[in-house]
Design a protein around this motif. Sequence first.
Motif, PDB file in Angstrom:
ATOM      1  N   GLU A 101     -35.735 -47.611  36.522  1.00  0.00           N
ATOM      2  CA  GLU A 101     -36.411 -46.671  35.626  1.00  0.00           C
ATOM      3  C   GLU A 101     -37.824 -47.113  35.270  1.00  0.00           C
ATOM      4  O   GLU A 101     -38.495 -46.471  34.453  1.00  0.00           O
ATOM      5  N   TRP A 102     -38.284 -48.200  35.872  1.00  0.00           N
ATOM      6  CA  TRP A 102     -39.622 -48.694  35.544  1.00  0.00           C
ATOM      7  C   TRP A 102     -40.695 -47.687  35.934  1.00  0.00           C
ATOM      8  O   TRP A 102     -40.580 -46.990  36.944  1.00  0.00           O
ATOM      9  N   LYS A 103     -41.756 -47.652  35.130  1.00  0.00           N
ATOM     10  CA  LYS A 103     -42.887 -46.762  35.374  1.00  0.00           C
ATOM     11  C   LYS A 103     -44.181 -47.579  35.429  1.00  0.00           C
ATOM     12  O   LYS A 103     -44.314 -48.601  34.756  1.00  0.00           O
ATOM     13  N   LYS A 104     -45.122 -47.110  36.226  1.00  0.00           N
ATOM     14  CA  LYS A 104     -46.418 -47.780  36.290  1.00  0.00           C
ATOM     15  C   LYS A 104     -47.054 -47.842  34.902  1.00  0.00           C
ATOM     16  O   LYS A 104     -46.990 -46.886  34.136  1.00  0.00           O
ATOM     17  N   GLY A 105     -47.645 -48.978  34.611  1.00  0.00           N
ATOM     18  CA  GLY A 105     -48.339 -49.151  33.342  1.00  0.00           C
ATOM     19  C   GLY A 105     -47.505 -49.770  32.246  1.00  0.00           C
ATOM     20  O   GLY A 105     -48.052 -50.185  31.219  1.00  0.00           O
ATOM     21  N   GLN A 106     -46.180 -49.868  32.430  1.00  0.00           N
ATOM     22  CA  GLN A 106     -45.365 -50.413  31.356  1.00  0.00           C
ATOM     23  C   GLN A 106     -45.479 -51.927  31.293  1.00  0.00           C
ATOM     24  O   GLN A 106     -45.744 -52.605  32.288  1.00  0.00           O
ATOM     25  N   LYS A 107     -45.291 -52.466  30.090  1.00  0.00           N
ATOM     26  CA  LYS A 107     -45.360 -53.899  29.870  1.00  0.00           C
ATOM     27  C   LYS A 107     -44.019 -54.544  30.222  1.00  0.00           C
ATOM     28  O   LYS A 107     -42.958 -53.943  30.034  1.00  0.00           O
ATOM     29  N   LEU A 108     -44.084 -55.796  30.702  1.00  0.00           N
ATOM     30  CA  LEU A 108     -42.888 -56.505  31.147  1.00  0.00           C
ATOM     31  C   LEU A 108     -42.887 -57.934  30.611  1.00  0.00           C
ATOM     32  O   LEU A 108     -43.920 -58.610  30.614  1.00  0.00           O
ATOM     33  N   ASN A 109     -41.714 -58.394  30.156  1.00  0.00           N
ATOM     34  CA  ASN A 109     -41.550 -59.783  29.731  1.00  0.00           C
ATOM     35  C   ASN A 109     -41.448 -60.685  30.957  1.00  0.00           C
ATOM     36  O   ASN A 109     -40.694 -60.388  31.886  1.00  0.00           O
ATOM     37  N   LEU A 110     -42.174 -61.802  30.942  1.00  0.00           N
ATOM     38  CA  LEU A 110     -42.168 -62.733  32.068  1.00  0.00           C
ATOM     39  C   LEU A 110     -41.812 -64.139  31.597  1.00  0.00           C
ATOM     40  O   LEU A 110     -42.231 -64.572  30.523  1.00  0.00           O
ATOM     41  N   GLU A 111     -41.034 -64.842  32.432  1.00  0.00           N
ATOM     42  CA  GLU A 111     -40.766 -66.261  32.192  1.00  0.00           C
ATOM     43  C   GLU A 111     -40.585 -66.970  33.524  1.00  0.00           C
ATOM     44  O   GLU A 111     -39.773 -66.548  34.351  1.00  0.00           O
ATOM     45  N   ARG A 112     -41.347 -68.036  33.726  1.00  0.00           N
ATOM     46  CA  ARG A 112     -41.164 -68.852  34.923  1.00  0.00           C
ATOM     47  C   ARG A 112     -39.921 -69.714  34.757  1.00  0.00           C
ATOM     48  O   ARG A 112     -39.467 -69.978  33.643  1.00  0.00           O
TER      49      ARG A 112
END
Length: 224
Positions: A101-112
């Motif tokens: 359901e992801w859309k262009k422009g949405q923010k995403l949480n990241l963790e290495r």
Amino acid sequence: MEAEVDSLSVLSPPNRLGRISLQPTDSNMFTGIIKALGTLEDIRESNGVTTFRIATDCAPDLEIDESIAVQGVCLTVVSHTDMAFDVNVVGETLSKTTLGEWKKGQKLNLERSLKLDQGLSGHFVQGHVDGVGTVSAIEIEQDNRHVWFEVSEEMADYVVPRGSITVDGVSLTLARVEGPRFMITIIPYTWDHTCFATLKEGDKVNIEFDIITKTVVHVQKRLP
């Protein structure tokens, strides 16, 4: 013939006292402590594989084949520039998580991924999403948000009061549990520095339960 090396540690050369020590190496675990945010820049599909391009300030530091948690899902960096990185996703992952359901422009949480010589600030997170939950209510009390989520009855066995849970990659503590519904209090810092800042009722989120809780429940269900 080369000797096999344990994936969690390597033998260092003997020190001057003749002792051999174990030195930690990289792992594919996470902590649920979000260190960066990304923006979904592009979505491409080819031969059953979906490629997401994610723009982020940490892109220059990434390595090809590195594991990274995106909204709590463990993915592999397949390419990167100084501005963004790409990950590939197959249909199974799209259908079992919110990625479809992801859309262009949405923010995403990241963790290495966690290195075993790092401190553990959250809890052990695998990046293996157990299912999708729904935001059922958001209550505001001064600067704090009490967020209610709902999961399926099948997943409810793993919801333990005051236990750990990962929501969209963020390590959190269960404050209240009412069957398949549970509430988490989110402090202002976490709200402002993760994708929770855009959360609203009805949103879908990725849920991963604590690995220890899952193991205990799994064993108990198989006891005579």
